[in-house]
Scaffold this active site. Structure first.
Site, mmCIF file in Angstrom:
data_model
loop_
_atom_site.group_PDB
_atom_site.id
_atom_site.type_symbol
_atom_site.label_atom_id
_atom_site.label_comp_id
_atom_site.label_asym_id
_atom_site.label_seq_id
_atom_site.Cartn_x
_atom_site.Cartn_y
_atom_site.Cartn_z
ATOM 1 N N GLU A 1 77.876 -31.306 82.024
ATOM 2 C CA GLU A 1 77.415 -32.691 81.830
ATOM 3 C C GLU A 1 78.679 -33.507 81.613
ATOM 4 O O GLU A 1 79.344 -33.359 80.572
ATOM 5 C CB GLU A 1 76.515 -32.789 80.594
ATOM 6 C CG GLU A 1 75.165 -32.144 80.747
ATOM 7 C CD GLU A 1 74.176 -33.009 81.531
ATOM 8 O OE1 GLU A 1 74.573 -34.065 82.065
ATOM 9 O OE2 GLU A 1 73.012 -32.599 81.617
ATOM 10 N N CYS B 1 78.068 -41.561 77.757
ATOM 11 C CA CYS B 1 78.284 -41.273 79.178
ATOM 12 C C CYS B 1 77.412 -42.149 80.061
ATOM 13 O O CYS B 1 77.659 -42.236 81.257
ATOM 14 C CB CYS B 1 78.038 -39.803 79.448
ATOM 15 S SG CYS B 1 76.564 -39.234 78.653
HETATM 16 P P1 NAP Z 1 86.695 -33.621 76.338
HETATM 17 O O1 NAP Z 1 88.024 -34.083 75.954
HETATM 18 O O2 NAP Z 1 86.489 -33.098 77.707
HETATM 19 O O3 NAP Z 1 86.267 -32.524 75.243
HETATM 20 C C1 NAP Z 1 85.010 -31.929 75.269
HETATM 21 C C2 NAP Z 1 85.100 -30.560 74.607
HETATM 22 O O4 NAP Z 1 85.886 -29.693 75.414
HETATM 23 C C3 NAP Z 1 85.750 -30.581 73.227
HETATM 24 O O5 NAP Z 1 85.091 -29.669 72.385
HETATM 25 C C4 NAP Z 1 87.161 -30.108 73.562
HETATM 26 O O6 NAP Z 1 87.836 -29.533 72.451
HETATM 27 C C5 NAP Z 1 86.883 -29.059 74.610
HETATM 28 N N1 NAP Z 1 88.018 -28.695 75.451
HETATM 29 C C6 NAP Z 1 89.140 -29.410 75.702
HETATM 30 N N2 NAP Z 1 89.960 -28.720 76.531
HETATM 31 C C7 NAP Z 1 89.360 -27.541 76.794
HETATM 32 C C8 NAP Z 1 89.700 -26.395 77.578
HETATM 33 N N3 NAP Z 1 90.836 -26.349 78.275
HETATM 34 N N4 NAP Z 1 88.843 -25.359 77.627
HETATM 35 C C9 NAP Z 1 87.678 -25.403 76.958
HETATM 36 N N5 NAP Z 1 87.290 -26.453 76.181
HETATM 37 C C10 NAP Z 1 88.120 -27.516 76.107
HETATM 38 O O7 NAP Z 1 85.590 -34.782 76.147
HETATM 39 P P2 NAP Z 1 85.397 -35.782 74.941
HETATM 40 O O8 NAP Z 1 86.522 -36.755 74.943
HETATM 41 O O9 NAP Z 1 85.089 -35.042 73.676
HETATM 42 O O10 NAP Z 1 84.050 -36.508 75.396
HETATM 43 C C11 NAP Z 1 84.039 -37.595 76.240
HETATM 44 C C12 NAP Z 1 83.572 -37.215 77.627
HETATM 45 O O11 NAP Z 1 82.315 -36.569 77.562
HETATM 46 C C13 NAP Z 1 83.337 -38.441 78.494
HETATM 47 O O12 NAP Z 1 83.841 -38.217 79.786
HETATM 48 C C14 NAP Z 1 81.818 -38.554 78.525
HETATM 49 O O13 NAP Z 1 81.296 -39.242 79.645
HETATM 50 C C15 NAP Z 1 81.422 -37.124 78.523
HETATM 51 N N6 NAP Z 1 80.023 -36.978 78.093
HETATM 52 C C16 NAP Z 1 79.074 -36.628 79.023
HETATM 53 C C17 NAP Z 1 77.741 -36.527 78.649
HETATM 54 C C18 NAP Z 1 76.673 -36.109 79.629
HETATM 55 O O14 NAP Z 1 75.603 -35.717 79.197
HETATM 56 N N7 NAP Z 1 76.903 -36.192 80.930
HETATM 57 C C19 NAP Z 1 77.385 -36.781 77.331
HETATM 58 C C20 NAP Z 1 78.363 -37.141 76.434
HETATM 59 C C21 NAP Z 1 79.694 -37.226 76.815
HETATM 60 P P3 NAP Z 1 88.846 -30.436 71.568
HETATM 61 O O15 NAP Z 1 87.989 -31.466 70.932
HETATM 62 O O16 NAP Z 1 89.397 -29.449 70.622
HETATM 63 O O17 NAP Z 1 89.852 -31.012 72.503
#
Ligand code: NAP
Length: 475
Positions: free
Chosen positions: A250, A284
């Site tokens: 997602e 999102c």
């Molecule tokens: P993110 O930076 O991608 O982080 C999401 C999760 O992934 C965090 O727990 C992060 O850990 C972890 N992560 C980071 N690098 C990783 C790796 N190499 N391997 C495995 N896990 C890893 O996203 P965010 O900034 O928290 O959230 C914002 C994004 O989420 C936006 O793009 C938004 O649109 C999207 N989103 C989508 C939906 C949907 O339903 N489509 C809903 C909500 C949000 P750390 O925190 O420790 O870095």
């Protein structure tokens, strides 16, 4: 401050190194969590695997656990406690944080219902001569240990959208919550394990960096499925790092909404103002791009500007606050840079664009923006909305579709033919008519196309993703 432990195999676990967590609004330290490593992931996955093998839970017990969580979260005092945790760690205005807790209750209720109704089907083997006299059943069986990785923006309900369906499906879970917002997730796990009867190994929480702890979960051979919500960059990276696992994603979006001249313009402006700025645009499905018909563009822009200018910006714990801080200063500065770039390219700031005395970026409306500016092309994930003008609705459809994302789109119109055409032409996972793309109910199939992901969430749909069909034949 002492560490708030995580949970592995039911045990409270702390680590020698600590990660302090700061409130995004005022920078105050709000708690300290453990810094887990690959060894903790190893223990957590082993516990989850053992739980599924040695102590499988029948559907009635799993459903009872899920209902018990919903019951507890529906209690006003408990709901308030969770809402305050969300407000503090994510800088989500308290009124919006309360709505998240309410939605979480509903996610658990729908997961309990999906659990009770979980069933496969009979396969009509005697429909072929070879199968005559045999009985065939396709049963739904749990896929195996689920690794859940979640983002910061809905630190409770998006965790629930992974844990609750996994439990409903009969899968044990290892959860890695976002580093900025671990407390809602840890408290939810405590509720499940300590007050709702979920046995230890069924839910394990590991905090630590995505690069180390998240990656260890993705790499682990005994994790059958990764369910991820977050940015496209990280999500697709996980997809390619684990080609043999089921990986459901997602991801991001830059949601468009079209406003036609026959719509209720004032109502559309009021809804869009809220949908573009709620949780400072960090949803999102936040409205990012508006395509308004030229005949009503002036009135719409005035109405939107007035609504946005009236939004109360401030402390997330203040009852009046509607917009608070972005998750960190780095993201605030990134969004400001994108606004400045758009202005350098000819855009006009209609309202906002600056920061208040507490350093919070004010909700911003931009007009006359170049379609290739980052505020149009990329996902802003900030309180910024871009307004563009069209003459023909087909022009608006084409611009709305001109994106690498595809989560939700919307149209405001009272012309039935145009509304129907929108549902056919707009190439998104969901099309909303007469409301914003930000509208979501937790039981809906929810997910995107292209860079927005590859799955549908919503308890019934997620349970299906987290189970496999096992074909059983009686000769
Ligand atoms: P993110 O930076 O991608 O982080 C999401 C999760 O992934 C965090 O727990 C992060 O850990 C972890 N992560 C980071 N690098 C990783 C790796 N190499 N391997 C495995 N896990 C890893 O996203 P965010 O900034 O928290 O959230 C914002 C994004 O989420 C936006 O793009 C938004 O649109 C999207 N989103 C989508 C939906 C949907 O339903 N489509 C809903 C909500 C949000 P750390 O925190 O420790 O870095």
């Amino acid at each position: 401050m002492s560490q708030h432990p995580v949970r592995i195999d039911g045990e409270a676990v702390t680590t020698s190194t600590s990660a302090p967590i700061h409130a995004p609004y005022d920078g105050q330290e709000i708690g300290v969590v453990p810094v887990c490593d690959a060894g903790h992931v190893e223990r957590a996955v082993a516990a989850a695997r053992a739980a599924m093998r040695q102590a499988p839970l029948p559907a009635w017990r799993r459903a009872e656990v899920l209902d018990a969580v919903a019951e507890l979260l529906a209690d006003p005092a408990r709901a308030e406690e969770f809402a305050r945790v969300i407000a503090r760690e994510a800088a989500k205005p308290i009124v919006t944080a309360r709505a998240e807790v309410q939605r979480c209750t509903s996610t658990f209720r729908f997961s309990a219902a999906a659990c009770r109704g979980l069933a496969g089907h009979e396969v009509p083997l005697d429909a072929s001569a070879a199968g005559e006299g045999r009985l065939g059943v396709a049963r739904r069986v749990p896929i195996g240990v689920v690794g859940a990785i979640t983002p910061f923006n809905f630190p409770l309900n998006l965790v629930a959208h992974k844990l609750a369906p996994a439990i409903a499906a009969g899968c044990a879970v290892v959860l890695k919550p976002a580093s900025q917002t671990p407390f809602s997730a840890i408290r939810l796990a405590e509720l499940l394990l300590d007050e709702c009867g979920l046995p230890g190994g069924w839910l394990n929480v590991v905090t630590g960096s995505g690069r180390e702890v998240g990656a260890a979960l993705v790499d682990h051979d005994d994790v059958a499925m990764i369910t991820f919500t977050g940015s496209p960059e990280v999500g697709w990276g996980i997809r390619s790092a684990a080609p043999r696992k089921k990986v459901s994603l997602e991801l991001g979006n830059n949601a468009p909404v079209i406003v036609q001249p026959d719509a209720d313009i004032a109502a559309a402006a009021a809804k869009i103002a809220v949908a573009a700025t709620s949780h400072a645009g960090q949803s999102c499905i936040s409205v990012q791009r508006v395509y308004v018909h030229r005949d009503v563009a002036g009135g719409f822009l005035d109405a939107l500007a007035a609504e946005v200018a009236d939004l109360v910006v401030g402390d997330p714990l203040d009852e009046a606050t509607q917009v608070s801080a972005l998750i960190d200063e780095g993201n605030r500065d990134r969004v400001r840079t994108w606004i400045e770039e758009a202005v350098a390219g000819g855009a006009r700031i209609v309202v906002g664009g600056d920061v208040d005395t507490a350093g919070v970026l004010r909700p911003t409306v931009l007009a006359d923006v170049d379609a290739d500016a980052r505020v149009c092309r990329e996902e802003v994930f900030g309180p910024v909305v871009v307004v563009d003008v069209h003459d023909e609705v087909d022009e608006a459809f084409a611009r709305a579709n001109d994106t690498r994302y595809g989560l939700h789109a919307a149209i405001f119109t009272n012309d039935l033919a145009v509304a129907r055409r929108a549902t056919e032409v707009l190439d998104f996972g969901g099309v909303i008519v007469n409301d914003t793309p930000t509208w979501r109910a937790d039981q809906m199939p929810y997910g995107g196309l292209r860079d927005s992901g590859n799955t549908r969430e919503g308890p019934a749909y997620t349970v299906e993703e987290m189970t496999e069909l096992r074909t059983i034949v009686f000769a």
